[in-house]
Write a protein that holds these residues in place. Structure first.
Motif, PDB file in Angstrom:
ATOM      1  N   GLN A 187       0.852  -1.187   0.000  1.00 25.75           N
ATOM      2  CA  GLN A 187       0.000   0.000   0.000  1.00 25.75           C
ATOM      3  C   GLN A 187       0.893   1.245   0.000  1.00 25.75           C
ATOM      4  N   GLY A 188       0.278   2.400  -0.116  1.00 27.78           N
ATOM      5  CA  GLY A 188       1.032   3.649  -0.116  1.00 27.78           C
ATOM      6  C   GLY A 188       0.544   4.592  -1.195  1.00 27.78           C
ATOM      7  N   GLU A 189       1.259   5.686  -1.366  1.00 26.12           N
ATOM      8  CA  GLU A 189       0.887   6.697  -2.336  1.00 26.12           C
ATOM      9  C   GLU A 189       1.674   6.547  -3.634  1.00 26.12           C
ATOM     10  N   VAL A 190       1.038   6.957  -4.716  1.00 28.93           N
ATOM     11  CA  VAL A 190       1.724   7.005  -6.004  1.00 28.93           C
ATOM     12  C   VAL A 190       2.662   8.217  -6.002  1.00 28.93           C
ATOM     13  N   VAL A 191       3.908   7.997  -6.375  1.00 27.04           N
ATOM     14  CA  VAL A 191       4.905   9.072  -6.388  1.00 27.04           C
ATOM     15  C   VAL A 191       5.388   9.277  -7.822  1.00 27.04           C
ATOM     16  N   VAL A 192       5.366  10.521  -8.268  1.00 26.72           N
ATOM     17  CA  VAL A 192       5.814  10.859  -9.623  1.00 26.72           C
ATOM     18  C   VAL A 192       6.943  11.880  -9.518  1.00 26.72           C
ATOM     19  N   ARG A 193       8.062  11.583 -10.165  1.00 23.47           N
ATOM     20  CA  ARG A 193       9.191  12.516 -10.173  1.00 23.47           C
ATOM     21  C   ARG A 193       9.595  12.805 -11.610  1.00 23.47           C
ATOM     22  N   TRP A 194       9.734  14.080 -11.935  1.00 21.68           N
ATOM     23  CA  TRP A 194      10.176  14.471 -13.267  1.00 21.68           C
ATOM     24  C   TRP A 194      11.672  14.246 -13.413  1.00 21.68           C
ATOM     25  N   ALA A 195      12.094  13.853 -14.602  1.00 18.85           N
ATOM     26  CA  ALA A 195      13.504  13.564 -14.883  1.00 18.85           C
ATOM     27  C   ALA A 195      14.209  14.847 -15.316  1.00 18.85           C
ATOM     28  N   TYR A 196      14.556  15.677 -14.338  1.00 18.75           N
ATOM     29  CA  TYR A 196      15.205  16.950 -14.651  1.00 18.75           C
ATOM     30  C   TYR A 196      16.591  16.753 -15.245  1.00 18.75           C
ATOM     31  N   GLU A 197      17.199  15.602 -14.961  1.00 17.13           N
ATOM     32  CA  GLU A 197      18.508  15.317 -15.545  1.00 17.13           C
ATOM     33  C   GLU A 197      18.423  15.133 -17.055  1.00 17.13           C
ATOM     34  N   ILE A 198      17.229  14.852 -17.561  1.00 14.21           N
ATOM     35  CA  ILE A 198      16.994  14.767 -19.002  1.00 14.21           C
ATOM     36  C   ILE A 198      16.441  16.086 -19.530  1.00 14.21           C
ATOM     37  N   LEU A 199      15.458  16.622 -18.844  1.00 13.49           N
ATOM     38  CA  LEU A 199      14.789  17.841 -19.301  1.00 13.49           C
ATOM     39  C   LEU A 199      15.717  19.052 -19.286  1.00 13.49           C
ATOM     40  N   GLY A 200      16.550  19.163 -18.254  1.00 14.73           N
ATOM     41  CA  GLY A 200      17.430  20.326 -18.133  1.00 14.73           C
ATOM     42  C   GLY A 200      18.372  20.497 -19.311  1.00 14.73           C
ATOM     43  N   PRO A 201      19.216  19.499 -19.606  1.00 12.79           N
ATOM     44  CA  PRO A 201      20.128  19.629 -20.741  1.00 12.79           C
ATOM     45  C   PRO A 201      19.395  19.796 -22.077  1.00 12.79           C
ATOM     46  N   ALA A 202      18.273  19.074 -22.259  1.00 12.52           N
ATOM     47  CA  ALA A 202      17.546  19.167 -23.522  1.00 12.52           C
ATOM     48  C   ALA A 202      16.986  20.570 -23.737  1.00 12.52           C
ATOM     49  N   VAL A 203      16.395  21.159 -22.689  1.00 15.01           N
ATOM     50  CA  VAL A 203      15.854  22.520 -22.803  1.00 15.01           C
ATOM     51  C   VAL A 203      16.980  23.514 -23.042  1.00 15.01           C
ATOM     52  N   ALA A 204      18.082  23.357 -22.303  1.00 18.87           N
ATOM     53  CA  ALA A 204      19.216  24.264 -22.474  1.00 18.87           C
ATOM     54  C   ALA A 204      19.769  24.184 -23.891  1.00 18.87           C
ATOM     55  N   GLY A 205      19.913  22.963 -24.400  1.00 23.06           N
ATOM     56  CA  GLY A 205      20.409  22.787 -25.766  1.00 23.06           C
ATOM     57  C   GLY A 205      19.472  23.380 -26.793  1.00 23.06           C
ATOM     58  N   GLY A 206      18.155  23.185 -26.602  1.00 23.78           N
ATOM     59  CA  GLY A 206      17.185  23.728 -27.546  1.00 23.78           C
ATOM     60  C   GLY A 206      17.195  25.247 -27.560  1.00 23.78           C
ATOM     61  N   VAL A 207      17.236  25.875 -26.366  1.00 23.99           N
ATOM     62  CA  VAL A 207      17.259  27.343 -26.282  1.00 23.99           C
ATOM     63  C   VAL A 207      18.532  27.896 -26.912  1.00 23.99           C
ATOM     64  N   LEU A 208      19.675  27.259 -26.595  1.00 20.41           N
ATOM     65  CA  LEU A 208      20.949  27.723 -27.147  1.00 20.41           C
ATOM     66  C   LEU A 208      20.978  27.591 -28.665  1.00 20.41           C
ATOM     67  N   LEU A 209      20.412  26.481 -29.172  1.00 21.59           N
ATOM     68  CA  LEU A 209      20.397  26.280 -30.630  1.00 21.59           C
ATOM     69  C   LEU A 209      19.535  27.332 -31.315  1.00 21.59           C
ATOM     70  N   VAL A 210      18.381  27.652 -30.747  1.00 23.00           N
ATOM     71  CA  VAL A 210      17.509  28.675 -31.320  1.00 23.00           C
ATOM     72  C   VAL A 210      18.211  30.021 -31.332  1.00 23.00           C
ATOM     73  N   ILE A 211      18.883  30.367 -30.238  1.00 23.46           N
ATOM     74  CA  ILE A 211      19.595  31.647 -30.164  1.00 23.46           C
ATOM     75  C   ILE A 211      20.685  31.727 -31.235  1.00 23.46           C
ATOM     76  N   LEU A 212      21.447  30.650 -31.386  1.00 23.70           N
ATOM     77  CA  LEU A 212      22.521  30.640 -32.371  1.00 23.70           C
ATOM     78  C   LEU A 212      21.972  30.746 -33.797  1.00 23.70           C
ATOM     79  N   LEU A 213      20.837  30.086 -34.048  1.00 23.35           N
ATOM     80  CA  LEU A 213      20.250  30.158 -35.396  1.00 23.35           C
ATOM     81  C   LEU A 213      19.703  31.558 -35.686  1.00 23.35           C
ATOM     82  N   VAL A 214      19.128  32.201 -34.673  1.00 26.05           N
ATOM     83  CA  VAL A 214      18.588  33.549 -34.860  1.00 26.05           C
ATOM     84  C   VAL A 214      19.712  34.568 -35.056  1.00 26.05           C
ATOM     85  N   VAL A 215      20.732  34.448 -34.219  1.00 22.71           N
ATOM     86  CA  VAL A 215      21.852  35.382 -34.296  1.00 22.71           C
ATOM     87  C   VAL A 215      22.644  35.174 -35.593  1.00 22.71           C
ATOM     88  N   GLY A 216      22.720  33.887 -35.991  1.00 28.35           N
ATOM     89  CA  GLY A 216      23.450  33.583 -37.234  1.00 28.35           C
ATOM     90  C   GLY A 216      24.920  33.414 -36.977  1.00 28.35           C
TER      91      GLY A 216
END
Length: 216
Positions: A187-216
């Motif tokens: 018995q017990g509660e359902v526990v959900v944890r987000w995988a920030y170790e995956i989301l963090g680098p992916a978001v950072a990479g996506g934002v950096l790539l967009v900035i570089l493409l815009v800046v040229g």
């Protein structure tokens, strides 16, 4: 005197096909990315690094990361972006359709990414079952055994219906759920944890790539 519950050794189910595909994709991405970093001119090396920072976590998330850990008291589901702890007592049912899912008593639904449904495997199993029935319903070899989902390897010959491997795994999970669902320790509660170790680098990479493409 009460008899203690028998100990159940935790085991894990993963998709071998996804792992192989993930290793190949990561190899190609690293090869192209490193080549662009070494031989690229101008902003190309930085774009390549940003793309790698985005692509590597995402490929890892959808191929190497998914796993289902089956224990005596709970199911631990590691999906691309979340880890879900599901006590057996909180699971309402385990459902198979176009995907395999765990439904909780509160109405939440969690997909089991590591146990993908293969319609091709189901059709193949259905044809084998039809042949088995046509031959008089005798034992069919090869319905058991170890495979991509970490089967136990017992019972290479079965006199039951022929089932696709992912469906066999879900049958085993349902049996364990039925056996352990009412146990006090499950018995017990359902526990959900987000995988920030995956989301963090992916978001950072996506934002950096967009900035570089815009800046040229």
């Amino acid at each position: 005197m009460t008899t203690p519950d028998p100990q159940y050794k935790e085991h894990v189910h993963r998709s071998a096909a996804a792992i192989v595909g993930g290793v190949l994709l990561l190899g190609i991405a690293l090869w192209l990315g490193v080549d662009a970093v070494v031989a690229g001119k101008g902003s190309t090396p930085w774009r390549a690094l940003a793309a790698l920072l985005l692509v590597v976590p995402l490929v890892t998330a959808f191929t190497l990361r998914p796993a289902v850990f089956v224990g005596q008291d709970r199911l631990r589901v590691r999906n691309p972006f979340r880890i879900v702890l599901l006590p057996w007592g909180q699971i309402e049912t385990l459902r198979s359709g176009y995907s395999n899912e765990a439904l909780t008593k509160s109405g939440a639904k969690f997909q089991l990414w590591a146990i993908p449904v293969s319609l091709r495997a189901r059709n193949k199993a259905a044809r084998r079952e039809a042949r088995r029935v046509a031959q008089g319903g005798g034992p069919v070899g090869g319905s058991g055994g170890s495979g991509a989902f970490g089967g136990s390897g017992r019972g290479a010959v079965s006199d039951g219906p022929v089932r696709a491997e992912s469906d066999q795994v879900m049958d085993q999970l349902r049996e364990l759920h039925e056996a352990r669902g009412a146990a006090e320790s499950a018995q017990g509660e359902v526990v959900v944890r987000w995988a920030y170790e995956i989301l963090g680098p992916a978001v950072a990479g996506g934002v950096l790539l967009v900035i570089l493409l815009v800046v040229g």
